[in-house]
Scaffold this motif. Sequence first.
Motif, short mmCIF file in Angstrom:
data_model
loop_
_atom_site.label_atom_id
_atom_site.label_comp_id
_atom_site.label_asym_id
_atom_site.label_seq_id
_atom_site.Cartn_x
_atom_site.Cartn_y
_atom_site.Cartn_z
N VAL A 82 91.63 -30.08 101.60
CA VAL A 82 91.34 -29.56 102.94
C VAL A 82 92.41 -28.55 103.32
O VAL A 82 93.61 -28.85 103.25
N THR A 83 91.98 -27.35 103.72
CA THR A 83 92.89 -26.30 104.16
C THR A 83 92.51 -25.90 105.57
O THR A 83 91.34 -25.64 105.85
N VAL A 84 93.49 -25.85 106.48
CA VAL A 84 93.21 -25.45 107.85
C VAL A 84 94.01 -24.20 108.18
O VAL A 84 95.09 -23.97 107.64
N SER A 85 93.43 -23.39 109.09
CA SER A 85 94.06 -22.12 109.45
C SER A 85 93.70 -21.77 110.87
O SER A 85 92.59 -22.05 111.34
N GLY A 86 94.64 -21.13 111.57
CA GLY A 86 94.37 -20.67 112.93
C GLY A 86 94.02 -19.20 112.98
O GLY A 86 93.73 -18.66 114.05
N GLU A 87 94.02 -18.51 111.83
CA GLU A 87 93.75 -17.07 111.79
C GLU A 87 92.43 -16.83 111.07
O GLU A 87 92.38 -16.59 109.86
N HIS A 88 91.34 -16.88 111.82
CA HIS A 88 90.01 -16.69 111.25
C HIS A 88 89.06 -16.34 112.39
O HIS A 88 89.20 -16.88 113.50
N PRO A 89 88.09 -15.45 112.15
CA PRO A 89 87.18 -15.07 113.24
C PRO A 89 86.26 -16.18 113.69
O PRO A 89 85.72 -16.14 114.80
N ALA B 68 87.65 -25.57 103.93
CA ALA B 68 88.58 -24.85 104.80
C ALA B 68 87.97 -24.74 106.19
O ALA B 68 86.75 -24.61 106.35
N GLY B 69 88.84 -24.78 107.20
CA GLY B 69 88.35 -24.68 108.58
C GLY B 69 89.48 -24.44 109.55
O GLY B 69 90.65 -24.30 109.16
N ALA B 70 89.12 -24.37 110.81
CA ALA B 70 90.12 -24.15 111.86
C ALA B 70 91.04 -25.36 111.97
O ALA B 70 90.64 -26.50 111.70
N GLU B 71 92.27 -25.10 112.40
CA GLU B 71 93.26 -26.17 112.43
C GLU B 71 92.95 -27.23 113.47
O GLU B 71 93.48 -28.35 113.40
N ASP B 72 92.08 -26.92 114.44
CA ASP B 72 91.73 -27.90 115.47
C ASP B 72 90.29 -28.39 115.32
O ASP B 72 89.67 -28.84 116.28
N SER B 73 89.73 -28.31 114.09
CA SER B 73 88.32 -28.63 113.88
C SER B 73 88.15 -30.03 113.30
O SER B 73 88.39 -30.24 112.10
N PRO B 74 87.70 -31.00 114.10
CA PRO B 74 87.43 -32.32 113.54
C PRO B 74 86.24 -32.31 112.58
O PRO B 74 86.17 -33.13 111.67
N SER C 246 96.22 -36.85 106.56
CA SER C 246 96.85 -35.64 106.05
C SER C 246 96.36 -34.39 106.75
O SER C 246 96.80 -33.29 106.42
N ALA C 247 95.43 -34.52 107.72
CA ALA C 247 94.91 -33.35 108.41
C ALA C 247 95.72 -33.11 109.68
O ALA C 247 95.79 -33.94 110.57
N HIS C 248 96.33 -31.92 109.74
CA HIS C 248 97.16 -31.60 110.92
C HIS C 248 96.79 -30.20 111.39
O HIS C 248 96.31 -29.38 110.63
#
Length: 310
Positions: A225-232, A200-206, A308-310
């Motif tokens: 792979v899970t991406v999220s924009g809501e994380h410290p 899991a990581g930030a949605e803009d993290s390569p 598949s990563a967006h």
Amino acid sequence: MIIPLPDTTASAVSKTLVRIRDEAGAVALGRVLTLIIATGIGREEDAISAANDASREHPMRIIVVATNGADAESRLDAEIRVGGDAGASEVIILRAHGATATDQRGLVTGLLLPDAPVVTWWPEECPSLVRQTPLGSLAQRRITDSASSDSPLDALRRVAGGYQPGDTDFAWTRLTLWRAQLAAALDQPPFEPITRVEVAGAEDSPSTVLLAAWLSTRLDVPVEVTVSGEHPSTGIHRVVLHRESGPITLDRSEPGIATLTQPGQPVHEIALPRRPLRECLAEELRRLDPDDAFGDVILSGFGALGASAH
């Protein structure tokens, strides 16, 4: 010492370097490589600072090629920094305005250290097919930083699409500590096979996608792979390695600090900060041969996960 050379030519810059050498001694003594930095006018100082710090480990000549729009008036302004203003290196800044920037290879060719490796670094937006660019074609190693792009994952796809041996990206370099911690955890008993992986990581993290691709190629198991924009934290948030006796979890719940959880063992807190530019650059300059591990991941693992990563 800073020597400004306004409205000059590449030949005049070269002659000035010769004069400095004659007056102050062999300024190229002990230099192990030439680092070319390709950037925009007004955005060069952060990269120069990182290169100066890295030069204490790798004494080098730094050539900065800073450009602006093609519609500007054609002119070359240069600056030479030596001594305390250049760390353990010498810095040549070429600010090429307008049409002067169209022959970047010609600007730097006469300034390269003789018989020394060349590394080219794009600290911001990376071009497609970096090996075929004028500055990339001069280099044994070519360094991009997809995370600095306005669209990091698209930039990483460009890196993958045009990859040639010798290319690398700081999104991969920033994984060194994560890879080391995960490998160390798997070196401890019980030595059970991993059945699946979650990243899991930030949605803009390569780096998140590259870490997932690396685990996929090394473990040959399904990777989610899970991406999220809501994380410290930016970058990678969590990795879970599932096995029969229970999961190994490396969770960066706050910036710079991660917790390692394993069945039957105490929880460990581990420093996992985002690596600064100077550390990434110094690491990449330690090897001038192609990074085969990155090549394998960007060509094989990322090809399967990147779409598949967006």
